[in-house]
Design a protein around this motif. Sequence first.
Motif, PDB file in Angstrom:
ATOM      1  N   PRO A 152       0.820  -1.211   0.000  1.00  0.00           N
ATOM      2  CA  PRO A 152       0.000   0.000   0.000  1.00  0.00           C
ATOM      3  C   PRO A 152       0.859   1.268   0.000  1.00  0.00           C
ATOM      4  O   PRO A 152       1.930   1.310   0.601  1.00  0.00           O
ATOM      5  N   VAL A 153       0.361   2.294  -0.692  1.00  0.00           N
ATOM      6  CA  VAL A 153       1.071   3.558  -0.833  1.00  0.00           C
ATOM      7  C   VAL A 153       0.465   4.597   0.101  1.00  0.00           C
ATOM      8  O   VAL A 153      -0.751   4.765   0.153  1.00  0.00           O
ATOM      9  N   ILE A 154       1.330   5.301   0.818  1.00  0.00           N
ATOM     10  CA  ILE A 154       0.931   6.454   1.619  1.00  0.00           C
ATOM     11  C   ILE A 154       1.554   7.670   0.946  1.00  0.00           C
ATOM     12  O   ILE A 154       2.761   7.729   0.746  1.00  0.00           O
ATOM     13  N   ALA A 155       0.703   8.644   0.579  1.00  0.00           N
ATOM     14  CA  ALA A 155       1.203   9.883  -0.029  1.00  0.00           C
ATOM     15  C   ALA A 155       1.497  10.867   1.093  1.00  0.00           C
ATOM     16  O   ALA A 155       0.646  11.126   1.936  1.00  0.00           O
ATOM     17  N   GLY A 156       2.696  11.409   1.109  1.00  0.00           N
ATOM     18  CA  GLY A 156       3.073  12.350   2.155  1.00  0.00           C
ATOM     19  C   GLY A 156       3.807  13.544   1.594  1.00  0.00           C
ATOM     20  O   GLY A 156       4.445  13.472   0.547  1.00  0.00           O
ATOM     21  N   GLY A 157       3.690  14.648   2.287  1.00  0.00           N
ATOM     22  CA  GLY A 157       4.417  15.852   1.908  1.00  0.00           C
ATOM     23  C   GLY A 157       3.598  16.791   1.058  1.00  0.00           C
ATOM     24  O   GLY A 157       3.006  16.396   0.054  1.00  0.00           O
ATOM     25  N   LEU A 158       3.515  18.008   1.500  1.00  0.00           N
ATOM     26  CA  LEU A 158       2.915  19.110   0.751  1.00  0.00           C
ATOM     27  C   LEU A 158       1.408  19.020   0.566  1.00  0.00           C
ATOM     28  O   LEU A 158       0.847  19.784  -0.198  1.00  0.00           O
ATOM     29  N   LEU A 159       0.750  18.124   1.235  1.00  0.00           N
ATOM     30  CA  LEU A 159      -0.705  18.053   1.149  1.00  0.00           C
ATOM     31  C   LEU A 159      -1.292  19.106   2.092  1.00  0.00           C
ATOM     32  O   LEU A 159      -1.100  19.047   3.301  1.00  0.00           O
ATOM     33  N   GLU A 160      -2.013  20.081   1.518  1.00  0.00           N
ATOM     34  CA  GLU A 160      -2.511  21.203   2.317  1.00  0.00           C
ATOM     35  C   GLU A 160      -4.007  21.421   2.208  1.00  0.00           C
ATOM     36  O   GLU A 160      -4.572  22.194   2.966  1.00  0.00           O
ATOM     37  N   THR A 161      -4.662  20.759   1.231  1.00  0.00           N
ATOM     38  CA  THR A 161      -6.098  20.965   1.055  1.00  0.00           C
ATOM     39  C   THR A 161      -6.812  19.624   0.944  1.00  0.00           C
ATOM     40  O   THR A 161      -6.205  18.595   0.609  1.00  0.00           O
ATOM     41  N   GLU A 163      -8.833  18.871  -1.356  1.00  0.00           N
ATOM     42  CA  GLU A 163      -8.766  18.489  -2.761  1.00  0.00           C
ATOM     43  C   GLU A 163      -7.485  17.712  -3.061  1.00  0.00           C
ATOM     44  O   GLU A 163      -7.496  16.746  -3.835  1.00  0.00           O
ATOM     45  N   GLU A 164      -6.382  18.128  -2.457  1.00  0.00           N
ATOM     46  CA  GLU A 164      -5.109  17.429  -2.673  1.00  0.00           C
ATOM     47  C   GLU A 164      -5.142  16.035  -2.054  1.00  0.00           C
ATOM     48  O   GLU A 164      -4.618  15.077  -2.630  1.00  0.00           O
ATOM     49  N   VAL A 165      -5.788  15.901  -0.890  1.00  0.00           N
ATOM     50  CA  VAL A 165      -5.945  14.588  -0.261  1.00  0.00           C
ATOM     51  C   VAL A 165      -6.794  13.699  -1.153  1.00  0.00           C
ATOM     52  O   VAL A 165      -6.450  12.543  -1.428  1.00  0.00           O
ATOM     53  N   THR A 166      -7.909  14.250  -1.641  1.00  0.00           N
ATOM     54  CA  THR A 166      -8.806  13.496  -2.512  1.00  0.00           C
ATOM     55  C   THR A 166      -8.087  13.058  -3.781  1.00  0.00           C
ATOM     56  O   THR A 166      -8.227  11.914  -4.225  1.00  0.00           O
ATOM     57  N   GLU A 167      -7.292  13.949  -4.362  1.00  0.00           N
ATOM     58  CA  GLU A 167      -6.547  13.613  -5.579  1.00  0.00           C
ATOM     59  C   GLU A 167      -5.577  12.471  -5.315  1.00  0.00           C
ATOM     60  O   GLU A 167      -5.478  11.531  -6.119  1.00  0.00           O
ATOM     61  N   ALA A 168      -4.861  12.513  -4.199  1.00  0.00           N
ATOM     62  CA  ALA A 168      -3.912  11.443  -3.865  1.00  0.00           C
ATOM     63  C   ALA A 168      -4.633  10.103  -3.714  1.00  0.00           C
ATOM     64  O   ALA A 168      -4.176   9.080  -4.231  1.00  0.00           O
ATOM     65  N   ILE A 169      -5.764  10.106  -3.024  1.00  0.00           N
ATOM     66  CA  ILE A 169      -6.549   8.874  -2.839  1.00  0.00           C
ATOM     67  C   ILE A 169      -7.079   8.382  -4.190  1.00  0.00           C
ATOM     68  O   ILE A 169      -7.010   7.194  -4.509  1.00  0.00           O
ATOM     69  N   ASN A 170      -7.575   9.309  -5.010  1.00  0.00           N
ATOM     70  CA  ASN A 170      -8.094   8.943  -6.332  1.00  0.00           C
ATOM     71  C   ASN A 170      -7.006   8.383  -7.241  1.00  0.00           C
ATOM     72  O   ASN A 170      -7.293   7.598  -8.140  1.00  0.00           O
ATOM     73  N   CYS A 171      -5.774   8.778  -7.015  1.00  0.00           N
ATOM     74  CA  CYS A 171      -4.650   8.270  -7.816  1.00  0.00           C
ATOM     75  C   CYS A 171      -4.176   6.908  -7.337  1.00  0.00           C
ATOM     76  O   CYS A 171      -3.299   6.301  -7.958  1.00  0.00           O
ATOM     77  N   ALA A 180      -0.576  19.206   8.176  1.00  0.00           N
ATOM     78  CA  ALA A 180      -1.627  20.229   8.185  1.00  0.00           C
ATOM     79  C   ALA A 180      -2.759  19.762   9.095  1.00  0.00           C
ATOM     80  O   ALA A 180      -3.570  18.916   8.726  1.00  0.00           O
ATOM     81  N   GLN A 181      -2.827  20.319  10.282  1.00  0.00           N
ATOM     82  CA  GLN A 181      -3.780  19.867  11.284  1.00  0.00           C
ATOM     83  C   GLN A 181      -5.233  19.978  10.825  1.00  0.00           C
ATOM     84  O   GLN A 181      -6.066  19.158  11.225  1.00  0.00           O
ATOM     85  N   THR A 182      -5.526  20.938   9.982  1.00  0.00           N
ATOM     86  CA  THR A 182      -6.902  21.060   9.499  1.00  0.00           C
ATOM     87  C   THR A 182      -7.332  19.829   8.708  1.00  0.00           C
ATOM     88  O   THR A 182      -8.516  19.490   8.670  1.00  0.00           O
ATOM     89  N   LEU A 183      -6.391  19.133   8.103  1.00  0.00           N
ATOM     90  CA  LEU A 183      -6.714  17.942   7.340  1.00  0.00           C
ATOM     91  C   LEU A 183      -6.875  16.703   8.219  1.00  0.00           C
ATOM     92  O   LEU A 183      -7.390  15.685   7.766  1.00  0.00           O
ATOM     93  N   TRP A 184      -6.475  16.784   9.437  1.00  0.00           N
ATOM     94  CA  TRP A 184      -6.624  15.647  10.342  1.00  0.00           C
ATOM     95  C   TRP A 184      -8.093  15.362  10.653  1.00  0.00           C
ATOM     96  O   TRP A 184      -8.438  14.302  11.152  1.00  0.00           O
ATOM     97  N   TYR A 185      -8.950  16.297  10.336  1.00  0.00           N
ATOM     98  CA  TYR A 185     -10.371  16.202  10.719  1.00  0.00           C
ATOM     99  C   TYR A 185     -11.297  16.010   9.520  1.00  0.00           C
ATOM    100  O   TYR A 185     -12.501  16.105   9.672  1.00  0.00           O
ATOM    101  N   ILE A 186     -10.757  15.718   8.347  1.00  0.00           N
ATOM    102  CA  ILE A 186     -11.658  15.538   7.196  1.00  0.00           C
ATOM    103  C   ILE A 186     -12.113  14.102   7.076  1.00  0.00           C
ATOM    104  O   ILE A 186     -11.567  13.193   7.633  1.00  0.00           O
TER     105      ILE A 186
END
Length: 186
Positions: A152-161, A163-171, A180-186
Amino acid sequence: MKFRELTDILECSPVIAAIHECDFHDALQSPCEVLFHLQANILSVAQRVEAAHKAGKKLFIHIDLATGIGKDKAGVEFLARCGTDGIISTRGQLIRYGKECGLMTVQRFFALDSRGIDSIHEMLDSTAPDLIELMPGVIGKIIRRFSGGSIPVIAGGLLETKEEVTEAINCGATAVSTSAQTLWYI
């Protein structure tokens, strides 16, 4: 070569051929007007510069990867005397030497995480290259390449929104890691 000349060239021809020795002649035949030579060597660099210029191309030498050419002021001066249009380096001191020798300079950075991005800003203040090259250029492609395997792949680094999290998961990433603590709650 002047900065404005280079930016005009890149505006009209934005694809730069990043080449190894075996690709050199193909790059001369390509429509690319700027070449980044990633495997130059002391024995042939002067001939490569001459051939590139004869073909109407601008040639930058990645001095960090060049063989037989010192990674120091003398190495940069040698490349300037060979007529190269510019150098590429990750090393701030070589960028400063390049500017002193009248070469165009491209400082290469690997954007790996938010702390690394902060250090890029600090480095730019001290080196003032003509251009910067940020790598990697496409993270989604890299995620897709590895996500099909058994690990399994974990994408790390520079994820700030989100949308960027969603794009990484979709890829194909299984998960993302982020500071980015704000992303810890999505």
